[in-house]
Motif scaffolding. Structure first.
Motif: not given
Length: 303
Positions: A123-127, A142-147, A244-252
């Motif tokens: 995640v840190n590398h992605l952002l 901003a989108i990625l960080e908010l997800f 995909h966006p759901h993977m970021l929600r799951h990572s959270f």
């Protein structure tokens, strides 16, 4: 799937049910389409056995489900049973039936695939990308960080408006499934990324000036556009898996649970109505469960 004209008397109650789900329960168009598809398929296949929904018995419904085992996967069968249970529950509420014949339908069990997630380093590398000379990159960060900061669903992020953010408390109000609202904290890095986006956002204001995230076409950004941009940054940053966006929600959810072990709090943050959904979603491994048990159970605490 629309029923043929000869089944109009089946369609009337189905249409009333779908209208109820839309206007009274706030269900999404996608969910409504799924219910319509499943229930229309049932009506088309059992019409020779009865003249109307209320004439179908539990045995007939069970035989229908059993007959579909070869043509439908277990997950689709489960969806069909859930649709029938909900529909007949509605008919009981309307006084057209005394009992729900779908209450005890048997459906084959299936293994739910565990959602994938990124680890913290990924995640840190992605952002970690520069946005200083690219307004769209600024928006995307901003989108990625908010997800990742708040665990939003894709629909929740796309429908977010400027007035939904409480800057003094670093909170965002979102509208989830069933049009239910919840208020979520926004992390420090996400707040900073959103503020950077707002500095350049005015160039993209058009038909929906209230929308938090806008596209090059000066419209509210669409689900598909967000999915494409998330995939783009995954590739640019050299992540091995498709993101995909759901993977970021799951990572959270996974990282929150690993840090806090508070399943109920994560359930609230995700907006899950059922705790079982959160348990599957976050796939607690045995070592984590054992650690929670050792620290919490009176007969397991180590001196």
């Amino acid at each position: 799937m629309t029923l043929p004209a000869e089944l109009d008397h089946w369609q009337a109650d189905l249409s009333a049910f779908l209208a109820y789900l839309k206007h009274e329960r706030g269900y999404s168009d996608k969910t409504l389409s799924s219910y319509q598809l499943q229930l229309s398929a049932v009506a088309s296949q059992v019409a020779e056995q009865a003249n109307h929904w209320v004439e179908l018995t539990e045995t007939q419904l069970q035989l229908h489900i059993s007959s579909c085992r070869k043509s439908l996967k277990a997950r689709s069968l489960a969806l069909r049973v859930a649709s029938l249970r909900s529909f007949y529950r509605y008919l009981v509420q309307q006084g057209k039936l005394k009992e729900n014949p779908a209450s005890y339908l048997q459906v084959p069990k299936f293994d739910k695939p565990l959602p994938k997630n990124l680890d913290v380093d990924q995640v840190n590398h992605l952002l970690d990308f520069d946005t200083s000379e690219d307004a769209l990159a600024c928006r995307d960060k901003a989108i990625l960080e908010l997800f990742y900061s708040s665990g939003l669903r894709l629909d929740e992020l796309v429908s977010a408006n400027l007035q939904d953010i409480d800057w003094s408390e670093a909170l965002i109000r979102v509208r989830g499934k069933g049009n239910k609202q919840r208020v979520l904290p926004i992390g420090r890095m996400a707040v900073a990324a959103i503020k950077d986006w707002l500095k350049v956002r005015s160039a993209y204001v058009g038909t929906e000036p209230e929308a938090l995230f806008l596209s090059k076409q000066k419209n509210r950004i669409s689900n598909r556009q967000v999915q494409q941009r998330v995939k783009l940054w995954s590739e640019r940053q050299g992540l091995a898996q498709h993101l995909h966006p759901h993977m970021l929600r799951h990572s959270f959810a996974t990282h929150m649970l690993e840090s806090s072990s508070d399943l109920r709090a994560v359930q609230e943050l995700l907006g899950h109505a059922n705790l079982n959904t959160t348990q599957v979603y976050t796939h607690l491994d045995f070592q984590q469960l054992a650690k929670v048990y050792d620290n919490a159970h009176p007969r397991a605490k180590k001196k």
